[in-house]
Structures are given as structure tokens and as C-alpha cells.
Design a protein around this motif. Structure first.
Motif, short mmCIF file in Angstrom:
data_model
loop_
_atom_site.label_atom_id
_atom_site.label_comp_id
_atom_site.label_asym_id
_atom_site.label_seq_id
_atom_site.Cartn_x
_atom_site.Cartn_y
_atom_site.Cartn_z
N SER A 149 61.26 93.50 63.93
CA SER A 149 60.71 93.03 65.21
C SER A 149 59.54 93.84 65.74
N MET A 150 59.27 95.01 65.16
CA MET A 150 58.34 95.95 65.77
C MET A 150 56.91 95.43 65.90
N SER A 151 56.50 94.53 65.00
CA SER A 151 55.12 94.05 65.06
C SER A 151 54.86 93.19 66.29
N THR A 152 55.91 92.76 66.97
CA THR A 152 55.76 91.98 68.21
C THR A 152 55.89 92.85 69.45
N LEU A 153 56.09 94.15 69.26
CA LEU A 153 56.37 95.06 70.38
C LEU A 153 55.27 96.10 70.52
N THR A 154 54.04 95.64 70.64
CA THR A 154 52.89 96.55 70.66
C THR A 154 52.24 96.63 72.05
N GLN A 155 52.97 96.26 73.09
CA GLN A 155 52.42 96.29 74.43
C GLN A 155 52.69 97.66 75.07
N TYR A 156 51.63 98.31 75.52
CA TYR A 156 51.74 99.61 76.19
C TYR A 156 50.78 99.63 77.37
N ASP A 157 51.19 100.27 78.46
CA ASP A 157 50.26 100.53 79.56
C ASP A 157 49.42 101.77 79.24
N ILE A 179 71.36 120.07 68.53
CA ILE A 179 70.43 119.97 67.40
C ILE A 179 69.28 120.92 67.66
N SER A 180 69.08 121.86 66.75
CA SER A 180 68.10 122.92 67.02
C SER A 180 66.76 122.70 66.33
N ASP A 181 66.76 122.27 65.07
CA ASP A 181 65.51 122.10 64.32
C ASP A 181 65.02 120.67 64.42
N LEU A 182 64.02 120.46 65.26
CA LEU A 182 63.49 119.12 65.50
C LEU A 182 62.04 119.03 65.07
N ILE A 183 61.70 117.87 64.49
CA ILE A 183 60.33 117.55 64.09
C ILE A 183 60.03 116.17 64.64
N VAL A 184 58.85 115.97 65.21
CA VAL A 184 58.51 114.66 65.76
C VAL A 184 57.49 113.97 64.86
N ASP A 185 57.58 112.65 64.82
CA ASP A 185 56.68 111.82 64.02
C ASP A 185 56.19 110.70 64.94
N PRO A 186 54.90 110.66 65.29
CA PRO A 186 54.40 109.65 66.22
C PRO A 186 54.55 108.21 65.74
N GLY A 187 54.79 108.01 64.46
CA GLY A 187 55.09 106.68 63.96
C GLY A 187 53.88 105.78 63.77
N PHE A 188 52.93 106.25 63.01
CA PHE A 188 51.76 105.40 62.70
C PHE A 188 52.22 104.13 62.00
N GLY A 189 51.79 102.99 62.53
CA GLY A 189 52.13 101.71 61.93
C GLY A 189 53.41 101.08 62.44
N PHE A 190 54.13 101.79 63.28
CA PHE A 190 55.41 101.28 63.79
C PHE A 190 55.24 100.86 65.24
N ALA A 191 55.29 99.54 65.49
CA ALA A 191 55.09 98.98 66.82
C ALA A 191 53.74 99.40 67.40
N LYS A 192 52.72 99.39 66.54
CA LYS A 192 51.37 99.76 66.96
C LYS A 192 50.37 98.92 66.18
N THR A 193 49.35 98.46 66.86
CA THR A 193 48.26 97.74 66.19
C THR A 193 47.36 98.75 65.48
#
Length: 275
Positions: A149-157, A179-193
Motif C-alpha cells: 500500500s505504501m505507493s499510495t501513501l506519499t502525502q506529507y505536509d 533496546i540500546s543499539d539503534l540505527i535509523v533508516d530514512p526509507g528511500f523509496g518507501f511511501a515516497k515519490t
């Protein structure tokens, strides 16, 4: 800045490479290439030789509109592969790319050292508990909805502000469970044009405010090959360009199909960036 991978401290203040190993028939670039143990082990050996620090095993294609995969099928694809890699390459640091807690747990039992979750725990409420129990590094990615469904959820303010808020909330939830060791991934291509992906890359340095290592996965993605009007197979040069820009913005892990080229990118970037 270090993460603890099965007792081995990995310094991620120096950029590292995560090699992609998709054991799926339908991943957008390498689907169906690694279908037996010999092919898998040869691929892993090559990535380790080329300089990969992490091997990321995935059994569920998360490309837009990918077919759903049952839990049983994902287990059948990933658990034997993780076990085989750990047996033949005990020095390898294996990451399991899954949003399902039971898949993660069984792969951790086989020796996986990292959980890479495209949903940041939102698609399986038990995921944080499993990661906390095993005390392994956890990669949390930004996504809305599901791969279907993510390709339809690209609306952001405000794209970047909303993603940073998302991570603030997910980090707090993970920390509350220990949880102590955390890494973040902005998610290129996921719910984004495509345009939103480039906007995200333009402002990637703002993710330093989270004070956590962050992973970038743009390897051969549509933001490259559709922009250049080429195929994913022709998108290595574009991948290298965007990986270089990501390093300039503070990325600490590059998740890639092409390990050798990513390692070379980091080495050359370091020559310029070291003061």
C-alpha cells in the motif's frame, strides 16, 4: 559510536557497507539469483572479500506492490540461509531483514546479529520485545503502510519534519523497552515519490540531530534509474554518486548490492573528508 554485534563492537562512526542478499524470487534487482546454498555462499564470500561489514538477508521483497509472503515461506527462505552463512563464515555479521518478530527470533537463534525492520515495529507489536530480549542492534526504517500500500501513501505536509517526528516516537518506544543499539533508516523509496526521495537526500544531514547512526539504502533504486531513464542494471554509477552525497550528509552505513564499489567510495571519500 559503536554497536554490539554478538559481542563484537563495531565502530560505525567510520562508514561501513552492508551487502544485500535477497533470497526472494521477485526483488527488483537480484530476485531469483540466489536460489541454492552454493549460490548463496559464493555471493556471501564475494561480498565479504570485497569488504562488507554486514550481510543483510531478506526473504520478503519489499519493493512497491510486491506480493505478500506467508510467514512459513519467509521462514523457509531465511532460516537455512542464515544458519549456513554463520556455519561457513563465522566471522560474518548477519542481519535479518524482516518485519516479523518470529522470523527475527528464529534467525537470531541461528546466529544473526542484527534485526533490520522496514516497519520500525509497527507491523508486528512483538518485534521490540524480541529485539530487547536478545539485545541486538535494531535498524528501524521509515515507511507508511505496507509494501503493498505504501505507493499510495506519499502525502506529507513537511516530509523531513514528519519523518524526524516518526523516529523520535519510535526511538522513545524502543528505548522504553531497553533496546540500546539503534540505527535509523530514512526509507528511500518507501511511501515516497521520486521527488520526495531527492528532497530527503537534500536534507539528510538533519538526521544527525537524532544522535544515532543512520543507514542509507539507495542502491539501484527507481529514484536513480527512472530519473536517468535507464534500467536498474545500468544504475551502478548513479548509485555511487548518491552514496557519495549520503556520506557527505552523515550516513554511516551504506546498504548496497555492489559492495566493492561502495567500499571504494568510502575509501575515497575518507581521503577528502579526513581533516
Amino acid at each position: 559510536m559503536t554497536i554490539n554485534c554478538n559481542g563484537q563492537l563495531i565502530d560505525v562512526s567510520i562508514p561501513k557497507v552492508m551487502g544485500i542478499l535477497n533470497v526472494t524470487p521477485d526483488s527488483f534487482f537480484d530476485g531469483g539469483r540466489y536460489t541454492n546454498d552454493r549460490e548463496v555462499l559464493l555471493r556471501v564470500e564475494q561480498m565479504l572479500t570485497d569488504g562488507a561489514t554486514f550481510i543483510d538477508v531478506g526473504g520478503y521483497s519489499s519493493k512497491p506492490n510486491a506480493a505478500a509472503v506467508s510467514v512459513q515461506e519467509e521462514k523457509a527462505r531465511t532460516i537455512p540461509v542464515v544458519a549456513s552463512i554463520v556455519q561457513h563464515f563465522p566471522e560474518a555479521i548477519v542481519s535479518i531483514d524482516t518485519f516479523r518478530s518470529d522470523v527475527a527470533q528464529l534467525c537470531l537463534d541461528q546466529g544473526a546479529a542484527i534485526v533490520n525492520d522496514i516497519s520500525a515495529g509497527l507491523l508486528d507489536p512483538l518485534m521490540f520485545k524480541i529485539v530487547a530480549n536478545y539485545q541486538v542492534p535494531y535498524i528501524m526504517m521509515h515507511m507508511k503502510g505496507t509494501p503493498q500500500s505504501m505507493s499510495t501513501l506519499t502525502q506529507y505536509d513537511d516530509l523531513v519534519k514528519e519523518i524526524l517526528l516518526y523516529f523520535s516516537e519510535r526511538i522513545a518506544a524502543a528505548r522504553s523497552l531497553g533496546i540500546s543499539d539503534l540505527i535509523v533508516d530514512p526509507g528511500f523509496g518507501f511511501a515516497k515519490t521520486i521527488d520526495q526521495n531527492f528532497e530527503l537526500l537534500r536534507h539528510l544531514d538533519l538526521f544527525k540531530s537524532l544522535e544515532l547512526p543512520f543507514l542509507v539504502g539507495v542502491s539501484r533504486k527507481s529514484m536513480i534509474h527512472k530519473t536517468l531513464q535507464i534500467s536498474p542494471e545500468e544504475a551502478l554509477n548513479g548509485t555511487t554518486v548518491l552514496n557519495t552525497l549520503a556520506l557527505e550528509k552523515g550516513a554511516t552505513i551504506l546498504r548496497v548490492h555492489d559492495v566493492k564499489e561502495a567500499v571504494e567510495t568510502i575509501k575515497l571519500w575518507e581521503k577528502v573528508s579526513i581533516q
